[in-house]
Design an enzyme around this catalytic site. Structure first.
Site, PDB file in Angstrom:
ATOM      1  N   GLY A   1       0.809  -1.217   0.000  1.00 18.03           N
ATOM      2  CA  GLY A   1       0.000   0.000   0.000  1.00 18.03           C
ATOM      3  C   GLY A   1       0.838   1.260   0.000  1.00 18.03           C
ATOM      4  O   GLY A   1       2.028   1.231  -0.294  1.00 18.03           O
TER       5      GLY A   1
ATOM      6  N   LEU B   1       0.368   3.588  -2.148  1.00 14.85           N
ATOM      7  CA  LEU B   1       0.725   3.392  -3.555  1.00 14.85           C
ATOM      8  C   LEU B   1       1.261   4.662  -4.208  1.00 14.85           C
ATOM      9  O   LEU B   1       0.844   5.768  -3.895  1.00 14.85           O
ATOM     10  CB  LEU B   1      -0.499   2.895  -4.331  1.00 14.85           C
TER      11      LEU B   1
ATOM     12  N   GLU C   1       3.528   5.924  -8.181  1.00 13.97           N
ATOM     13  CA  GLU C   1       3.670   5.590  -9.607  1.00 13.97           C
ATOM     14  C   GLU C   1       4.456   4.293  -9.835  1.00 13.97           C
ATOM     15  O   GLU C   1       4.247   3.614 -10.829  1.00 13.97           O
ATOM     16  CB  GLU C   1       4.353   6.740 -10.352  1.00 13.97           C
ATOM     17  N   GLY C   2       5.393   3.979  -8.931  1.00 18.72           N
ATOM     18  CA  GLY C   2       6.156   2.728  -9.078  1.00 18.72           C
ATOM     19  C   GLY C   2       5.217   1.533  -9.047  1.00 18.72           C
ATOM     20  O   GLY C   2       5.282   0.642  -9.903  1.00 18.72           O
ATOM     21  N   HIS C   3       4.302   1.523  -8.070  1.00 17.20           N
ATOM     22  CA  HIS C   3       3.311   0.450  -8.000  1.00 17.20           C
ATOM     23  C   HIS C   3       2.400   0.482  -9.233  1.00 17.20           C
ATOM     24  O   HIS C   3       2.069  -0.548  -9.816  1.00 17.20           O
ATOM     25  CB  HIS C   3       2.416   0.619  -6.764  1.00 17.20           C
TER      26      HIS C   3
ATOM     27  N   GLY D   1       9.011  -5.224  -8.688  1.00 11.68           N
ATOM     28  CA  GLY D   1       9.839  -4.094  -9.105  1.00 11.68           C
ATOM     29  C   GLY D   1      11.329  -4.377  -8.922  1.00 11.68           C
ATOM     30  O   GLY D   1      11.732  -4.997  -7.940  1.00 11.68           O
TER      31      GLY D   1
ATOM     32  N   LYS E   1      13.332  -2.292  -8.071  1.00 10.05           N
ATOM     33  CA  LYS E   1      13.803  -1.525  -6.922  1.00 10.05           C
ATOM     34  C   LYS E   1      14.162  -2.471  -5.766  1.00 10.05           C
ATOM     35  O   LYS E   1      15.162  -2.293  -5.103  1.00 10.05           O
ATOM     36  CB  LYS E   1      12.745  -0.533  -6.466  1.00 10.05           C
TER      37      LYS E   1
HETATM   38  P1  AMP Z   1       5.997  -2.439  -1.620  1.00 17.19           P
HETATM   39  O1  AMP Z   1       4.632  -1.885  -1.520  1.00 17.19           O
HETATM   40  O2  AMP Z   1       7.075  -1.471  -1.248  1.00 17.19           O
HETATM   41  O3  AMP Z   1       6.139  -3.778  -0.931  1.00 17.19           O
HETATM   42  O4  AMP Z   1       6.246  -2.719  -3.167  1.00 17.19           O
HETATM   43  C1  AMP Z   1       5.377  -3.532  -3.909  1.00 17.19           C
HETATM   44  C2  AMP Z   1       6.009  -3.788  -5.258  1.00 17.19           C
HETATM   45  O5  AMP Z   1       6.214  -2.568  -5.925  1.00 17.19           O
HETATM   46  C3  AMP Z   1       7.384  -4.479  -5.151  1.00 17.19           C
HETATM   47  O6  AMP Z   1       7.503  -5.452  -6.173  1.00 17.19           O
HETATM   48  C4  AMP Z   1       8.329  -3.338  -5.359  1.00 17.19           C
HETATM   49  O7  AMP Z   1       9.577  -3.722  -5.878  1.00 17.19           O
HETATM   50  C5  AMP Z   1       7.555  -2.479  -6.361  1.00 17.19           C
HETATM   51  N1  AMP Z   1       8.037  -1.099  -6.335  1.00 17.19           N
HETATM   52  C6  AMP Z   1       8.116  -0.288  -5.254  1.00 17.19           C
HETATM   53  N2  AMP Z   1       8.672   0.896  -5.594  1.00 17.19           N
HETATM   54  C7  AMP Z   1       8.941   0.822  -6.917  1.00 17.19           C
HETATM   55  C8  AMP Z   1       9.531   1.724  -7.859  1.00 17.19           C
HETATM   56  N3  AMP Z   1       9.958   2.924  -7.509  1.00 17.19           N
HETATM   57  N4  AMP Z   1       9.649   1.309  -9.130  1.00 17.19           N
HETATM   58  C9  AMP Z   1       9.240   0.072  -9.497  1.00 17.19           C
HETATM   59  N5  AMP Z   1       8.678  -0.815  -8.674  1.00 17.19           N
HETATM   60  C10 AMP Z   1       8.534  -0.452  -7.394  1.00 17.19           C
END
Ligand code: AMP
Length: 296
Positions: free
Chosen positions: A47, A49, A51-53, A164, A166
């Site tokens: 959550g 959220l 732009e990466g998500h 991602g 990242k």
């Molecule tokens: P999180 O909510 O941080 O657990 O991330 C969920 C998914 O989104 C994971 O696969 C992360 O690697 C991906 N993600 C988070 N930030 C980015 C970003 N800046 N660019 C690309 N993917 C991302």
């Protein structure tokens, strides 16, 4: 639609979006889709959220008939000294964003649904993928991630899983888990999405102070310096990493946790930088832990 987590004002705005907390209900929908030969793209998130998500969601939309997103801040993957209680939680805004992206199904389990009394299983990936980088500083973290993602995959049973770059170590580890357990899910790893000034987007960026946010792009700037130094002919890892450190040390507020050069596939440390080497780091700014990487 399960509305137990949604305020009344929101429930009317998210009509197209099904928000379900029970794994059985999720399974009911996704099994129906699979029986109709529809492919399912799945994006697991914690959550808050950004732009990466959303880029992961868009990629999943492009490649699948249906998209499922999960939002769950998984307690298992946080250490006792880590920021579980401070992790940003913005469910209402998240659902509005997912509705805009025309996501059909959102899985928002509670801790009770994920880890009911008597829960006794840990999924643990071993070997070189989980030795260095974040694994060296976050004991138990990746076991928490693999356990929760195995459970989420069991509920959703997607065709493709979107992750991602990242969180490169997490993505490599999950791909290995899926392979080892014959889960039959295709792993798709998407590029890092960055802010206008180069800072890798992260839910944790919200926790930076104004000053911290101003200096945070130094992490990516430093990684880019490392890449340029290599492109100018320096291949000794120690020398390239030392140039990166010099840049980071310009900012006293940045506390570097690790900086490593590893093979981007095996994540094993390399003595010489070459094509396919990943420069990866973790650092604290304002006690907020940020990670970033660049692949040469
Ligand atoms: P999180 O909510 O941080 O657990 O991330 C969920 C998914 O989104 C994971 O696969 C992360 O690697 C991906 N993600 C988070 N930030 C980015 C970003 N800046 N660019 C690309 N993917 C991302």
């Amino acid at each position: 639609m399960c509305l137990k987590l949604l305020p009344a004002s929101l429930s009317s705005r998210v009509k197209a979006l099904k928000v379900l907390a029970e794994p059985d209900l999720i399974r009911h929908h996704t099994r129906k889709w699979l029986l109709n030969s529809q492919s399912i793209g799945f994006v697991p998130t914690m959550g808050a959220l950004h732009e990466g998500h959303l880029e992961l969601v868009r990629q999943a939309r492009k490649e699948n008939d249906q998209v499922v997103v999960s939002i769950y801040v998984n307690p298992l993957q946080f250490g006792p000294q880590e920021d579980f209680s401070k992790y940003p939680r913005t469910l209402v805004a998240d659902l509005a964003l997912l509705e805009k992206e025309k996501v059909g199904l959102v899985f928002t389990p509670s801790d009770k649904e994920m880890y009911p009394e008597g829960f006794s299983t840990t999924v643990k990936v071993t070997g070189s993928l989980v030795k260095g980088l974040c694994a060296a500083y976050r004991p138990g973290h990746f076991d928490g991630v693999s356990t929760v993602v195995a459970k989420l995959l069991g509920a959703v049973y997607p065709t493709r899983l979107y992750l991602g770059q990242k969180d490169s170590q997490q993505a490599a580890m999950l791909r290995q888990m899926i392979l080892d357990l014959d889960l039959g899910v295709e792993t798709v790893i998407c590029p890092i999405v960055r802010e206008y000034d180069g800072l890798a987007m992260s839910s944790r960026n919200k926790r930076l102070t104004l000053e911290g946010r101003k200096i945070a792009p130094i992490l990516y700037k430093a990684l880019k310096v490392g890449k340029s130094v290599y492109e100018l002919g320096e291949v000794e890892t120690a020398n390239v990493l030392s140039e990166i450190k010099k840049v980071i040390q310009e900012e006293k507020k940045v506390k570097l946790q690790y900086l490593e050069a590893v093979d981007s596939k095996t994540l094993a440390p390399v003595e010489r930088i070459e094509k396919g080497t990943m420069l990866a780091l973790a650092a604290f700014i304002d006690e907020v832990r940020l990670i970033d990487n660049i692949v040469i």
